[in-house]
Write a protein that holds these residues in place. Structure first.
Motif, short mmCIF file in Angstrom:
data_model
loop_
_atom_site.label_atom_id
_atom_site.label_comp_id
_atom_site.label_asym_id
_atom_site.label_seq_id
_atom_site.Cartn_x
_atom_site.Cartn_y
_atom_site.Cartn_z
N HIS A 76 0.82 -1.22 0.00
CA HIS A 76 0.00 0.00 0.00
C HIS A 76 0.85 1.27 0.00
O HIS A 76 0.34 2.37 -0.24
N ILE A 77 2.15 1.15 0.29
CA ILE A 77 3.01 2.33 0.45
C ILE A 77 3.43 2.88 -0.91
O ILE A 77 3.90 2.13 -1.77
N TYR A 78 3.29 4.18 -1.10
CA TYR A 78 3.80 4.85 -2.30
C TYR A 78 5.27 5.20 -2.07
O TYR A 78 5.66 5.58 -0.96
N ILE A 79 6.07 5.07 -3.13
CA ILE A 79 7.52 5.29 -3.00
C ILE A 79 7.98 6.38 -3.94
O ILE A 79 7.62 6.38 -5.13
N VAL A 80 8.76 7.31 -3.40
CA VAL A 80 9.40 8.36 -4.21
C VAL A 80 10.90 8.28 -3.96
O VAL A 80 11.35 8.11 -2.82
N VAL A 81 11.68 8.40 -5.02
CA VAL A 81 13.13 8.23 -4.95
C VAL A 81 13.82 9.58 -4.80
O VAL A 81 13.48 10.55 -5.50
N LEU A 82 14.77 9.65 -3.88
CA LEU A 82 15.66 10.81 -3.75
C LEU A 82 16.96 10.48 -4.46
O LEU A 82 17.56 9.44 -4.20
N THR A 83 17.40 11.35 -5.36
CA THR A 83 18.57 10.94 -6.15
C THR A 83 19.32 12.14 -6.70
O THR A 83 18.83 13.28 -6.70
N LEU A 84 20.53 11.83 -7.18
CA LEU A 84 21.33 12.80 -7.92
C LEU A 84 21.11 12.57 -9.41
O LEU A 84 20.68 11.50 -9.83
N HIS A 85 21.43 13.55 -10.23
CA HIS A 85 21.21 13.42 -11.67
C HIS A 85 21.96 12.24 -12.27
O HIS A 85 21.49 11.59 -13.19
#
Length: 470
Positions: A76-85
């Motif tokens: 059920h969890i939505y995931i957003v990624v933190l990243t460098l270019h």
């Protein structure tokens, strides 16, 4: 209220995100943080989280591994990624695994917080709407799937086409879209234009789906993903603008192949008759395609066959067969097989020998490879290939470059080397299985050919190799 967790090994990044982002403006609340994937999973076991923001490059457990675990254990969890270019390849992998978006850290440096959170909020709303739609059933019987195997090619053009055509497509997966608007007169024209547009895109296909009525959206989406993974490779037609699938029949042709059926096919391809018999060659190709092996298994089978073909055909053609780096679709495998066959035939087309003679010599090489453990001689081989003893010996030496007895010895010694290096079989067992009933005679012949006794050869060259008892 959307409950948020932030996972990043950089404490300053975590604290900056938590304190600076306008969470309340978008009905969000940060309820937890962690410095790596393992600690994040521990928190998720005992706390409610709706949205997970995670870095990709972390110690202990990477972001990619964390995403895999969360998608499996907390669906059920939505995931957003933190990243460098520079993490673009990892971003692609994360999105493929189910992340709904990504935040480039340079955006945070520019303090575009409101814009970033609004985008994520809207993506969650879209996903929720999409999830609700998945439980609905189709009220029309036909639709159109637009798909590509090439994940390196962006599908941005699909959205542009939809906007221009005033048509709606559902994004089922990366580079996989579904259009289910009823085909009315007004949309028939757009269907033609879409088919034309698809023809200009390499690796894309438009497939008509029949039998949608009453089926849940989620089932059709799952079938489409499975179809692209398992069958599209075989069905893609370079010369056709549109294929067709009847959902009631889809998958019926694809059966779980037993090891016996695969080994039977391998044995058929390992022979030599298909080089000269057109109908047999076509039968082998059709049988291989009908198996619809997963691409990895298909590649493994072809690699095995190439080893056998090089042993069989190289002595009479001096042509080394090689596999291409990759195949995107079955028609490329088909072309490669045809080209390989033509290459072998052309190399064996020797003006001083008839085709019948060449076939006889190839057959003799095949017998030497397949029956080396038996007592065979040039005399009985000549009889089996319908040649006189003297003419067979003359032709074999001129074509292969050595007489049959020397060639048979070479084949046996090479096979013995493989047994010594990759099995734990005794010297006696190896001697008997390469055609020598006398172990001492085998050891003496082996030393004459390699300057080492079999035991010394195994001891010297077999160190560190993985052994098999088979």
């Amino acid at each position: 209220m959307i409950k948020v967790m932030v996972v990043d090994d950089d404490k300053l990044v975590r604290k900056g995100l938590i304190s600076a982002m306008p969470w309340q403006n978008f009905d969000m609340e940060v309820v937890g943080e962690a410095s790596n994937g393992e600690k994040a999973l521990e928190f998720l076991q005992s706390n409610t989280v709706d949205l997970l923001l995670t870095d990709l490059a972390m110690p202990v457990m990477s972001g990619i591994e964390l995403i895999k675990r969360v998608r499996k254990e907390f669906t059920h969890i939505y995931i957003v990624v933190l990243t460098l270019h520079q993490d673009f390849e990892y971003i692609q992998e994360a999105l493929r695994l189910g992340a709904i978006d990504y935040i480039a850290k340079v955006q945070l440096e520019k303090e575009r917080f409101e814009e970033v959170l609004e985008r994520i909020y809207n993506r969650i709303a879209q996903e929720q709407k999409r999830a609700a739609n998945l439980n609905e059933v189709y009220t029309s019987d036909q639709g159109y799937a637009l798909l590509s195997l090439n994940n390196d090619v962006g599908d941005y053009w699909v959205e542009e086409w939809c906007e221009h055509a005033n048509q709606l497509m559902i994004e089922v997966d990366s580079n996989l879209w579904l259009w289910t608007q009823p085909v009315e007169q007004s949309s028939e024209l757009w269907l033609e234009r879409l088919a034309h547009e698809v023809n200009t895109k390499s690796g894309w296909a438009l497939i008509k789906l029949i039998g949608l009525y009453g089926r849940p959206h989620k089932d059709v989406h799952r079938w489409l993903r499975e179809y692209r993974e398992k069958d599209f490779f075989y069905d893609y037609d370079l010369d056709s603008s549109m294929g067709s699938i009847l959902l009631q029949e889809w998958g019926c042709l694809r059966q779980v192949q037993s090891e016996k059926s695969i080994n039977d096919l391998k044995e058929q391809w390992s022979s030599y008759e298909w080089i000269y018999q057109d109908s047999l060659f076509k039968q082998h190709i059709d049988a291989l395609k009908m198996m619809r092996l997963p691409q990895a298994k298909l590649f493994g089978l072809l690699y095995t066959l190439i080893d056998k073909w090089n042993l069989l055909f190289y002595p009479v053609s001096l042509v080394k067969i090689q596999l291409l780096d990759s195949f995107d679709f079955w028609y490329q495998v088909d072309e490669w097989l045809i080209n390989t066959r033509n290459m072998i035939r052309n190399a064996m087309d020797k003006p001083t020998f008839s085709q019948e003679v060449m076939e006889s010599i190839v057959k003799a090489v095949y017998i030497a490879q397949e029956e080396m453990n038996q007592q065979i001689t040039a005399v009985n081989i000549a009889k089996r290939v319908n040649m006189s003893r003297s003419y067979f010996s003359q032709c074999f030496k001129e074509i292969v470059g050595m007489n049959f007895s020397d060639y048979l010895r070479q084949v046996r010694i090479e096979k013995a080397k493989m047994f010594l290096l990759y099995t734990n079989k005794t010297i006696l067992w190896i001697a008997e299985n390469v055609g020598y009933m006398d172990e001492k005679y085998f050891s003496r012949t082996f030393r004459e050919q390699t300057d080492m006794l079999p035991s010394k050869y195994r001891q010297t060259l077999g160190t560190g190799r993985e052994m098999s008892d088979k």
